[in-house]
Scaffold this active site. Structure first.
Site, PDB file in Angstrom:
ATOM      1  N   GLU A 177      20.257  51.336  78.441  1.00  0.00           N
ATOM      2  CA  GLU A 177      19.856  51.976  79.693  1.00  0.00           C
ATOM      3  C   GLU A 177      19.093  51.032  80.617  1.00  0.00           C
ATOM      4  O   GLU A 177      19.135  51.179  81.842  1.00  0.00           O
ATOM      5  CB  GLU A 177      19.017  53.229  79.410  1.00  0.00           C
ATOM      6  CG  GLU A 177      19.797  54.375  78.788  1.00  0.00           C
ATOM      7  CD  GLU A 177      19.837  54.318  77.261  1.00  0.00           C
ATOM      8  OE1 GLU A 177      19.500  53.261  76.691  1.00  0.00           O
ATOM      9  OE2 GLU A 177      20.193  55.331  76.645  1.00  0.00           O
ATOM     10  N   PHE A 216      13.223  67.458  69.986  1.00  0.00           N
ATOM     11  CA  PHE A 216      13.972  66.239  69.696  1.00  0.00           C
ATOM     12  C   PHE A 216      14.324  65.519  71.003  1.00  0.00           C
ATOM     13  O   PHE A 216      14.808  66.133  71.947  1.00  0.00           O
ATOM     14  CB  PHE A 216      15.251  66.585  68.919  1.00  0.00           C
ATOM     15  CG  PHE A 216      16.110  65.380  68.657  1.00  0.00           C
ATOM     16  CD1 PHE A 216      15.652  64.358  67.834  1.00  0.00           C
ATOM     17  CD2 PHE A 216      17.357  65.254  69.244  1.00  0.00           C
ATOM     18  CE1 PHE A 216      16.425  63.235  67.602  1.00  0.00           C
ATOM     19  CE2 PHE A 216      18.138  64.127  69.013  1.00  0.00           C
ATOM     20  CZ  PHE A 216      17.668  63.120  68.193  1.00  0.00           C
ATOM     21  N   GLN A 217      14.086  64.248  71.039  1.00  0.00           N
ATOM     22  CA  GLN A 217      14.322  63.390  72.209  1.00  0.00           C
ATOM     23  C   GLN A 217      13.623  63.907  73.469  1.00  0.00           C
ATOM     24  O   GLN A 217      14.138  63.806  74.571  1.00  0.00           O
ATOM     25  CB  GLN A 217      15.826  63.206  72.459  1.00  0.00           C
ATOM     26  CG  GLN A 217      16.493  62.407  71.336  1.00  0.00           C
ATOM     27  CD  GLN A 217      17.859  61.875  71.680  1.00  0.00           C
ATOM     28  OE1 GLN A 217      18.612  62.488  72.421  1.00  0.00           O
ATOM     29  NE2 GLN A 217      18.193  60.712  71.138  1.00  0.00           N
ATOM     30  N   LYS A 226      18.420  70.340  80.085  1.00  0.00           N
ATOM     31  CA  LYS A 226      19.748  70.676  79.579  1.00  0.00           C
ATOM     32  C   LYS A 226      20.172  72.097  79.954  1.00  0.00           C
ATOM     33  O   LYS A 226      21.326  72.339  80.319  1.00  0.00           O
ATOM     34  CB  LYS A 226      19.749  70.497  78.060  1.00  0.00           C
ATOM     35  CG  LYS A 226      21.096  70.734  77.420  1.00  0.00           C
ATOM     36  CD  LYS A 226      21.102  70.263  75.975  1.00  0.00           C
ATOM     37  CE  LYS A 226      22.476  70.512  75.361  1.00  0.00           C
ATOM     38  NZ  LYS A 226      22.654  69.799  74.100  1.00  0.00           N
ATOM     39  N   MET A 247       9.442  28.339  81.552  1.00  0.00           N
ATOM     40  CA  MET A 247       8.288  28.467  82.448  1.00  0.00           C
ATOM     41  C   MET A 247       6.993  28.553  81.652  1.00  0.00           C
ATOM     42  O   MET A 247       5.979  27.970  82.026  1.00  0.00           O
ATOM     43  CB  MET A 247       8.450  29.691  83.367  1.00  0.00           C
ATOM     44  CG  MET A 247       7.403  29.782  84.459  1.00  0.00           C
ATOM     45  SD  MET A 247       7.347  28.321  85.529  1.00  0.00           S
ATOM     46  CE  MET A 247       8.397  28.834  86.885  1.00  0.00           C
TER      47      MET A 247
END
Lengths: 198, 598
Positions: free
Chosen positions: B79, B141-142, B191, B502
């Site tokens: 993502e 959940f999640q 959802k 760097m």
């Protein structure tokens, strides 16, 4: 490599003065307390955006009082904060930048009424009780709860008045104290703002 | 009380009209929240959606298979890659980038990209799935408090509570992302809202009483600006990415040429003003041109346009531009007088101000000032050793010669980014894309994927070059296979010095050569094999005489990405350099001259 004040260019002096930073070495920082009123969308999460912005950007938040206005979709916040000119101007601009803020006013410079509510439980009996009630009378406080040992008093007024009352109660033994934080409102129609933070 | 809310008009761009036309047929029809959402995206003319499915958004993906919306969905492999791809899409095309992910880890994985877009003013809208409304707060959940997590890194964020609200919120989100100072907006989609049925309604007018785009450009300000410009002897334009966002590059170029004022740009301003113009000083700041910083330190007037005086530009703020009065043209009021006090500010659209100001000011006669800058330019030019070793600057010069500047270069973070900024000599807006504010390693490859797909969606034929170090490349290397799958002919450059270059440079300059955990020799993969395993063409150069050949081979590939690994010298450093927190007067110009160069 530090430049001292004597070698500051005119432009550097202008910048320091505008920011409210001390120009003379050793001069105290110019920190002022400000009262800012915010009209805010009365929606879930709007208040937390304001408070979160203060913590995320490291600004002082001395008190916040919030309540719905006559329009139920708008709530009004009264924020007390402090900082130098640069910081205050940043606070006002960051507040304005939030999508949920409808109007932001720094009322400090204006003519405004200011109130704070305080409920205070004082431990007192016998002669002491008469003394406490007398002071309460002078401050136009109200007794809101009584037990043999404790008086609960409600006092409303400008923060200085509330501070003074709390100080007078301290020797008697304060059991508990709850203060609302300040709320403020400008008296006259809103005057023109200065150029610093509009 | 504020005045009654006013509806903002939305300009009828071709995109807008296309979006409107696409959804006419659905208006008033009853459908699932998920389908409403898909049509709401069509209404915004989102042409590419970078996404990854999961439980909370499974209904959206289900409807996507059923409805076949008119946008292209690109399945990214992480993502974070999705958000950077959306940034690349937005930066390359000037349109809003779109991301769709699931709840919980899907949402938290987007956080880096959202923070990046927030710092760099990139218009993206990130749609995150959420657990059903009744479960919110139950540690389902999640479940993640996505609104809470993203609050301080978004321009605004939303939780949708009813399917009928989806088109309005999506419309507001795109409007917020695109207008004013652009930035990321997050829309959290529970959802159950996606599963519930609702009627598709679409109202074009935007009603947000707390949001408006400022335009403070009045007579008084304009007159003052004219006085300040006409009385200055050593004026300088300092230009940032805001000029590109405002599509004000043409106005700026005319303004500078008309008035004969030299132009220096921030990292994000590169491309806003052609670097082959004699008035261009290139980039200023930490790794900017020495002469550009000298010009800043000697200027008596700096006109800052669409720039925010970042600390990588100013170094020690107290000592920056000590003689210059500041005119600041900036759309975000909170950037005005934040780091450097502005003597005069226009809180307005850059193009509008430049166009209004130009006819009012007479051209400046500043020959002495321009001569002075020309002398500085000779005094400390950019240089690197020509000793038979393969150096990154040489590779960049060859790339520049290959493209003639007619390409989009998307750089990662670190040495590769600074060398590219110094050597690629940008002449077109939107030809340079990078992660500046947040400095996100792993930005370049997914952003290049997004840029490539974005340009394709808008029918723009331009080569997209992704420039990476070996460190940053590994942070989102999974997106290589996605670019291959979609046949995006990216030219992927890896400047491999087997070091976090760097950090290594700082360790050598400021930490007595203690190269703590920056040597990647033992953990770097074989990049050519990695690229080939990801279905890309891959080439390697180890000597300067191989560079030309590798570039030609890579450019001959047109159906998938071509990865070029350049094994460059590990000790090479980026110069000149203002050490962090030092004044712009104190540039280090070479490894052998660490003392102040004044």
């Amino acid at each position: 490599m530090n430049q001292d004040t004597l070698t500051l260019t005119p432009q550097q002096l202008i910048r320091k003065r505008a920011a409210g930073e001390p120009v003379e070495p050793g001069a105290p920082p110019q920190i002022h307390q400000r009262i800012i009123n915010v009209l805010l969308e009365n929606s879930m999460g709007a208040l937390i955006r304001v408070v979160n912005m203060f913590s995320a950007r490291g600004f002082n938040l001395d008190s916040v009082a919030v309540g719905v206005t006559d329009d139920p979709t708008i709530s009004r916040l009264c924020i007390v904060t402090s900082g130098n000119e640069r910081v205050i101007s940043q606070i006002l601009r960051q507040l304005n930048r939030l999508v949920d803020t409808i109007q932001v006013d720094d009322v400090t410079g204006a003519d405004f009424v200011e109130r704070e509510l305080c409920i205070i439980k004082v431990r007192c009996r016998g002669a002491k009780r008469a003394e406490v009630l007398q002071v309460n009378e002078i401050f136009r406080g109200r007794v809101v709860d009584v037990t043999p040992d404790v008086l609960a008093l409600e006092i409303v007024g400008p923060t200085r008045k509330v501070d003074a009352f709390v100080n007078l109660m301290r020797p008697h033994g304060i059991d508990e104290i709850a203060r609302s934080g300040r709320v403020a409102m400008q008296r006259a129609p809103q005057p023109e703002h200065g150029p610093e933070h509009d | 009380m504020p005045s009654a809310s006013t509806a903002a008009a939305v300009a009828d761009t071709p995109q807008r009209l296309r979006g409107k036309a696409a959804v006419q047929q659905y208006i008033g029809k009853k459908m699932s929240g998920a389908e409403i959402f898909l049509h709401a995206l069509e209404a915004e003319d989102a042409r590419v959606v970078f996404g990854h499915p999961g439980g909370a958004v499974i209904h959206v993906y289900d409807e996507m298979a059923r409805v076949q919306p008119n946008f292209k969905h690109v399945l990214v492999r992480h993502e974070q890659g999705g958000t950077h791809a959306a940034e690349g899409y937005a930066k390359a095309t000037g349109e809003v980038g779109t991301v769709l992910v699931t709840s919980g880890p899907g949402a938290t994985n987007t956080v880096t990209g959202i923070a990046d877009a927030f710092m760099d003013s990139v218009p993206i809208v990130v749609f995150t799935g959420q657990v059903p409304l009744p479960l919110i707060g139950n540690d389902a959940f999640q479940e993640t408090d996505t609104l809470g997590v993203t609050r301080s890194i978004t321009k605004h964020n939303y939780l949708v509570r009813a399917p009928e609200d989806i088109p309005r919120i999506v419309h507001e989100a795109y409007h917020l992302a695109r207008t004013g100072r652009p930035g990321p907006v997050v829309v959290d989609l529970p959802k159950d809202v996606l599963m519930a049925e609702g009627v598709f309604r679409f109202n074009e007018a935007i009603r947000m009483r707390g949001y408006s785009v400022p335009h403070e450009c009045d007579e008084v300000r304009l007159r003052r600006a004219v006085r300040m410009i006409e009385s200055s002897q050593r004026p300088l334009l300092y230009v940032g990415g805001g000029v590109i966002n405002a599509n004000a590059c043409e106005a700026l170029t005319e303004f500078a040429r008309h008035m004969n004022i030299p132009v220096t740009t921030s990292l994000h301003g590169l491309g806003a003003f052609p670097e082959d113009d004699p008035l261009s000083l290139g980039m200023l700041g930490m790794h900017g041109m020495w002469w550009a910083n000298q010009a800043v330190q000697h200027a008596d007037l700096i006109i800052a346009v669409g720039a925010r005086f970042d600390d990588r530009v100013t170094g020690m703020v107290d000592r920056w531009a000590p003689h210059a009065a500041i005119i600041h043209i900036e759309i975000d009021k909170s950037c005005i007088s934040k780091n450097i006090y502005a003597d005069l500010a226009f809180n307005a659209d850059a193009r509008a101000v430049l166009e209004e100001l130009r006819p009012l000011v007479r051209p400046r006669k500043v020959k002495r000032w321009l001569n002075k800058i020309r002398d500085w330019r000779k005094e400390c030019p950019l240089s690197y050793a020509d000793d038979g070793e393969l150096r990154p600057q040489f590779v960049l010069e060859r790339l520049r010669a290959k493209t003639g500047g007619n390409a989009v270069a998307i750089t990662d973070v670190g040495q590769n980014q600074m060398w590219a900024a110094q050597y690629l000599k940008f002449t077109q807006p939107r030809s340079h894309i990078t992660s500046g504010g947040l400095g996100t390693m792993g930005f370049s490859l997914p952003a290049a994927l997004g840029a490539g797909l974005g340009l394709r969606a808008y029918g723009i034929d331009k080569t997209v070059i992704s420039i990476n170090g070996d460190g940053g490349f590994m942070m989102n290397a999974q997106e290589l296979a996605v670019a291959a799958a979609h046949g995006v002919p990216l030219k992927v450059v890896i400047m491999n010095n087997n070091f976090l270059g760097m950090v290594r440079q700082w360790q050598e300059l400021f930490h007595e050569n203690r190269f703590s955990h920056t040597d990647l020799t033992d953990t770097n993969p074989d990049f050519v094999q990695l690229a080939r395993a990801s279905r890309c063409a891959a080439f390697r150069a180890e000597r300067p005489d191989q560079v030309e050949d590798v570039i030609d081979q890579a450019w001959a590939v047109d159906d998938r990405p071509a990865v070029m690994e350049f094994r460059v010298v590990k000790e090479e450093m980026v110069f000149p350099m203002v050490p962090a927190g030092k004044s712009s007067d104190e540039m280090i110009t070479s490894r052998h001259a660490p003392e102040t160069f004044v």
